[in-house]
Design a protein around this motif. Structure first.
Motif, PDB file in Angstrom:
ATOM      1  N   GLY A  84       0.923  -1.388  -0.108  1.00 44.50           N
ATOM      2  CA  GLY A  84       0.165   0.013   0.133  1.00 44.50           C
ATOM      3  C   GLY A  84       0.739   1.291   0.150  1.00 44.50           C
ATOM      4  O   GLY A  84       0.714   2.150  -0.642  1.00 44.50           O
ATOM      5  N   SER A  85       2.016   1.333   0.948  1.00 46.77           N
ATOM      6  CA  SER A  85       2.591   2.478   0.904  1.00 46.77           C
ATOM      7  C   SER A  85       3.473   2.997  -0.100  1.00 46.77           C
ATOM      8  O   SER A  85       3.631   3.818  -0.824  1.00 46.77           O
ATOM      9  N   VAL A  86       4.244   1.718  -0.732  1.00 41.54           N
ATOM     10  CA  VAL A  86       4.800   1.939  -2.098  1.00 41.54           C
ATOM     11  C   VAL A  86       4.015   2.303  -3.363  1.00 41.54           C
ATOM     12  O   VAL A  86       4.335   3.198  -3.971  1.00 41.54           O
ATOM     13  N   MET A  87       2.877   1.719  -3.375  1.00 45.86           N
ATOM     14  CA  MET A  87       1.823   2.071  -4.360  1.00 45.86           C
ATOM     15  C   MET A  87       1.407   3.535  -4.350  1.00 45.86           C
ATOM     16  O   MET A  87       0.954   4.314  -5.306  1.00 45.86           O
ATOM     17  N   LEU A  88       1.216   4.129  -3.201  1.00 46.69           N
ATOM     18  CA  LEU A  88       0.586   5.572  -2.893  1.00 46.69           C
ATOM     19  C   LEU A  88       1.765   6.463  -2.954  1.00 46.69           C
ATOM     20  O   LEU A  88       1.849   7.207  -3.726  1.00 46.69           O
ATOM     21  N   PHE A  89       2.761   6.182  -2.244  1.00 51.42           N
ATOM     22  CA  PHE A  89       3.810   7.286  -1.890  1.00 51.42           C
ATOM     23  C   PHE A  89       4.681   7.151  -3.210  1.00 51.42           C
ATOM     24  O   PHE A  89       5.439   8.354  -3.247  1.00 51.42           O
ATOM     25  N   LEU A  90       4.892   6.102  -3.661  1.00 52.77           N
ATOM     26  CA  LEU A  90       5.934   5.972  -4.497  1.00 52.77           C
ATOM     27  C   LEU A  90       5.601   5.676  -6.190  1.00 52.77           C
ATOM     28  O   LEU A  90       6.354   5.700  -6.813  1.00 52.77           O
ATOM     29  N   TRP A  91       4.502   5.440  -6.071  1.00 54.11           N
ATOM     30  CA  TRP A  91       3.913   4.987  -7.588  1.00 54.11           C
ATOM     31  C   TRP A  91       2.919   6.175  -8.026  1.00 54.11           C
ATOM     32  O   TRP A  91       3.354   7.230  -8.616  1.00 54.11           O
ATOM     33  N   THR A  92       1.642   6.193  -7.439  1.00 51.66           N
ATOM     34  CA  THR A  92       0.572   6.982  -7.882  1.00 51.66           C
ATOM     35  C   THR A  92       0.837   8.457  -7.553  1.00 51.66           C
ATOM     36  O   THR A  92       0.758   8.997  -8.805  1.00 51.66           O
ATOM     37  N   TYR A 268      -8.187  12.396  -3.876  1.00 48.32           N
ATOM     38  CA  TYR A 268      -8.488  13.419  -5.006  1.00 48.32           C
ATOM     39  C   TYR A 268      -7.265  13.976  -5.595  1.00 48.32           C
ATOM     40  O   TYR A 268      -7.266  14.394  -6.684  1.00 48.32           O
ATOM     41  N   VAL A 269      -6.134  14.025  -4.599  1.00 49.72           N
ATOM     42  CA  VAL A 269      -4.954  14.551  -5.310  1.00 49.72           C
ATOM     43  C   VAL A 269      -4.371  13.240  -6.371  1.00 49.72           C
ATOM     44  O   VAL A 269      -4.112  14.027  -7.375  1.00 49.72           O
ATOM     45  N   MET A 270      -4.912  12.200  -6.258  1.00 50.00           N
ATOM     46  CA  MET A 270      -4.552  11.173  -7.343  1.00 50.00           C
ATOM     47  C   MET A 270      -5.631  11.227  -8.288  1.00 50.00           C
ATOM     48  O   MET A 270      -5.024  11.150  -9.452  1.00 50.00           O
ATOM     49  N   TYR A 402     -10.880  -0.457  -7.226  1.00 46.27           N
ATOM     50  CA  TYR A 402     -11.611  -0.016  -8.536  1.00 46.27           C
ATOM     51  C   TYR A 402     -11.198   1.656  -8.719  1.00 46.27           C
ATOM     52  O   TYR A 402     -11.235   2.172  -9.876  1.00 46.27           O
ATOM     53  N   VAL A 403     -11.116   2.280  -7.580  1.00 46.18           N
ATOM     54  CA  VAL A 403     -10.490   3.673  -7.845  1.00 46.18           C
ATOM     55  C   VAL A 403      -9.162   3.681  -8.318  1.00 46.18           C
ATOM     56  O   VAL A 403      -8.849   4.389  -9.179  1.00 46.18           O
ATOM     57  N   ILE A 404      -8.499   3.034  -7.442  1.00 45.07           N
ATOM     58  CA  ILE A 404      -6.843   2.964  -7.701  1.00 45.07           C
ATOM     59  C   ILE A 404      -6.396   2.345  -8.858  1.00 45.07           C
ATOM     60  O   ILE A 404      -5.605   3.034  -9.468  1.00 45.07           O
TER      61      ILE A 404
END
Ligand code: HEM
Ligand SMILES: [Cu+2]
Length: 559
Positions: A84-92, A268-270, A402-404
């Motif tokens: 979760g952390s890598v996907m959010l903080f380092l990818w998306t 929403y930032v993403m 589904y969102v991400i």
């Protein structure tokens, strides 16, 4: 005399020099060119997408059988936290900052971002965050296991007893990522306010620029809250303060407020820039003006404000008083209004258009269709009685993937294909793109749809083992997950081989309207030979109005 004649400088510039658009080595330097930084962000974060994806493959491998038999339970905890952390903080986040970095100055007719050096520093903090997060596998006791939310009191535990442990490294990484993003926010907002070309009034800005502005305003008001929460938690762990530690009189629920005050709007930032990408891709490939452009633009800003008022919907089950639950239920449902407006606008743009089902168009359409589904489960989750029932089950995991994945990752793909010819000067392979799309569409729905029935049946999330009655849907989800893993291969193959040897694309292969398409592909170092003067709105498809004024009054930018 040391003054060189102007002609000599011009000649020197025409030679290959360190920042030239065809010099690949510039991607490995502390460049201040927003286009180089944009691609640095995109490529670096894609690497982390693969790392985060690998973690999810191991999780799905564990979940293909009901027993916890593949990995240790503590390793499973570390894997979902790191995934979760890598996907959010380092990818998306970073990949969207990368796309925004590349496009915003070009789209508004600027030569660069407002603060180019700050921009480079923001980027170079990302590898630092990556090293801290992934390096935490080597820390005593392994990486953090408290999920990407890092709720106390779980996150306050320190079984290894060491001061340098996975949780501390995670918190440092999150704080640094926050600093990088705040600097990025200042940069984007200043650029959009101050650096627009002559004639580029607010309602001549492409919808993508509006959406980046809306997203970056959220960064400015929200991130201080998360960053402060992370630092306070860090102090609780390392310095014995008692902000959140219940046994020392602290309040763990307070952390949840700090966390979600930012982390809901963070969605929403993403997703806002992704909405912006849909709003750019759909008109070009449907050959029609964006329906309701002004309303779509303003709805982005509405989302900025409304999303600041909904965070407690993540805390319905945190002993929240019922008046507060009802209040936040209503505000949460309100977000459906500006998002619904956008969906209406995209459908109406498609309606009666000359639709070309290119790869970016396929990803854009499927992305917003997935988003409609995610929106429906989102409204369900916003209703207190439903949320109390499915909170902490796989229903939530299904909803947010589904969102991400279904929306955000699709939007990123749509954007990367659509602007690939601009960024590289070459065309991608359409056939491979369609293979990529088909595998992704199938994989997404096989992986994440089954999570809804699983959640309704009561399967809790964040578990390495489960009751055998849940086995059927888990097998489907795991097979789908492996398919999603495979689906990135044609994408990588496409991007690498097209960049090296793809057909030359020309400056405007889509015959699209927009300042970025008026300059060469890839654009020169300072973007435009001469800063254009904008004389009309952004989506003049089928109309006979030029986008920019030209010296000889011959119109440019017609499609
Ligand atoms: C192949 C694609 C993917 C698969 C198979 C997958 C699978 C999973 C699984 C099994 C979990 C653990 C659920 C739980 O027990 O709570 C999870 C959690 C999560 N995933 Fe994914 N995922 C994928 C892609 C993504 C992407 C692209 C993102 C973000 C851009 C993402 C963001 C998250 C987040 C934020 C969590 C929650 C972590 C936590 O609870 O701390 N995932 N995913
Ligand atoms: Cu939320």
């Amino acid at each position: 005399m040391t003054n060189a004649p102007v002609e000599a400088i011009e000649v020197a510039r025409a030679q290959p020099y360190p920042g030239a658009p065809d010099n690949w080595k510039r991607f490995f330097t502390f460049s201040t060119d927003h286009k180089v930084i944009g691609i640095q962000y995109i490529v670096t974060s894609f690497f982390f997408f693969l790392v985060g994806g690998l973690f999810s493959m191991v999780m799905r491998g564990e979940l293909i059988t009901p027993e916890a038999d593949l990995i240790d339970r503590t390793v499973y905890n570390a894997l979902f936290t790191m995934h979760g952390s890598v996907m959010l903080f380092l990818w998306t986040f970073p990949v969207l900052v990368g796309i925004g970095n590349y496009l915003v100055p070009l789209m508004i007719g600027a030569r660069d971002m407002a603060f180019p050096r700050l921009n480079a520093v923001s980027f170079w903090l990302i590898p630092v965050v990556g090293v801290l997060m992934i390096g935490s596998f080597l820390a005593p006791g392994g990486p953090s296991q408290s999920g990407w939310w890092a709720y106390p009191p779980v996150s306050l535990q320190n079984p290894s007893g060491s001061l340098i442990n996975g949780q501390v490294l995670w918190l440092l990484a999150v704080a640094i990522s926050g600093v990088s993003s705040i600097m990025g926010g200042v940069n984007f907002v200043t650029t959009i306010f101050r650096m627009r070309a002559p004639g580029m009034g607010w309602f001549r800005m492409p919808a993508f620029v509006w959406s980046v502005l809306a997203a970056q305003l959220i960064q400015l008001y929200g991130l201080p809250s998360l960053t402060a929460g992370a630092v306070m938690l860090l102090l609780d762990i390392t310095a014995g303060t008692s902000f959140f530690a219940p046994e020392r009189g602290g309040n763990p629920v307070l952390y949840q407020h700090f966390f979600w005050f930012y982390s809901h709007p963070a969605v929403y930032v993403m997703v806002l820039p992704v909405f912006g990408i849909f709003s750019e891709v759909i008109p070009v490939h449907a050959r029609k003006p964006l329906f309701g452009y002004r309303v779509i633009a303003v709805s982005s800003i509405l989302i900025t404000f409304i999303s600041a008022t909904v965070w407690v919907h993540h805390m319905f089950a945190s002993a929240t008083p019922s008046w507060m639950r009802i209040l936040f239920m209503v505000t949460s449902m309100l977000v459906g209004v500006p998002t619904g407006i956008k969906i209406f606008g995209w459908v109406a743009t498609l309606w009666g258009g000359k639709i070309r089902l290119t790869t970016p168009m396929l990803f854009a359409i499927a992305g917003f269709v997935n988003f409609v589904f995610a929106g429906i489960t989102g409204i369900m989750l916003a209703s207190v009685p439903i949320d109390i029932h499915v909170n902490n089950t796989y229903f939530v995991v299904g909803h947010f993937h589904y969102v991400i994945y279904g929306t955000i990752v699709y939007g990123i793909y749509a954007g990367l294909y659509h602007w690939f010819p601009k960024m590289t000067g070459r065309m991608y392979y359409e056939g491979l793109g369609k293979v990529h799309f088909a595998l992704t569409l199938l994989g997404t729905n096989l992986t994440f749809w089954p999570m809804h029935p699983l959640g309704l049946m009561g399967m809790p999330r964040r578990v390495a083992s489960y009751d055998p009655e849940f086995a059927f849907w888990n097998v489907i989800a795991s097979l789908g997950g492996f398919l999603l893993g495979i689906s990135v291969l044609p994408f990588i193959l496409n991007m690498v081989s097209s960049w090296v040897q793809g057909e030359k694309a020309g400056d405007n292969p889509w015959r699209a309207i927009g300042l970025e398409w008026l300059t060469s592909s890839p654009p020169p170092v300072e973007n435009f030979e001469e800063i254009p003067t904008v004389i009309s709105g952004p989506y003049g498809y089928g109309k006979d109005e030029p986008l920019v004024a030209t010296k000889g009054s011959v119109a440019l930018g017609e499609a």
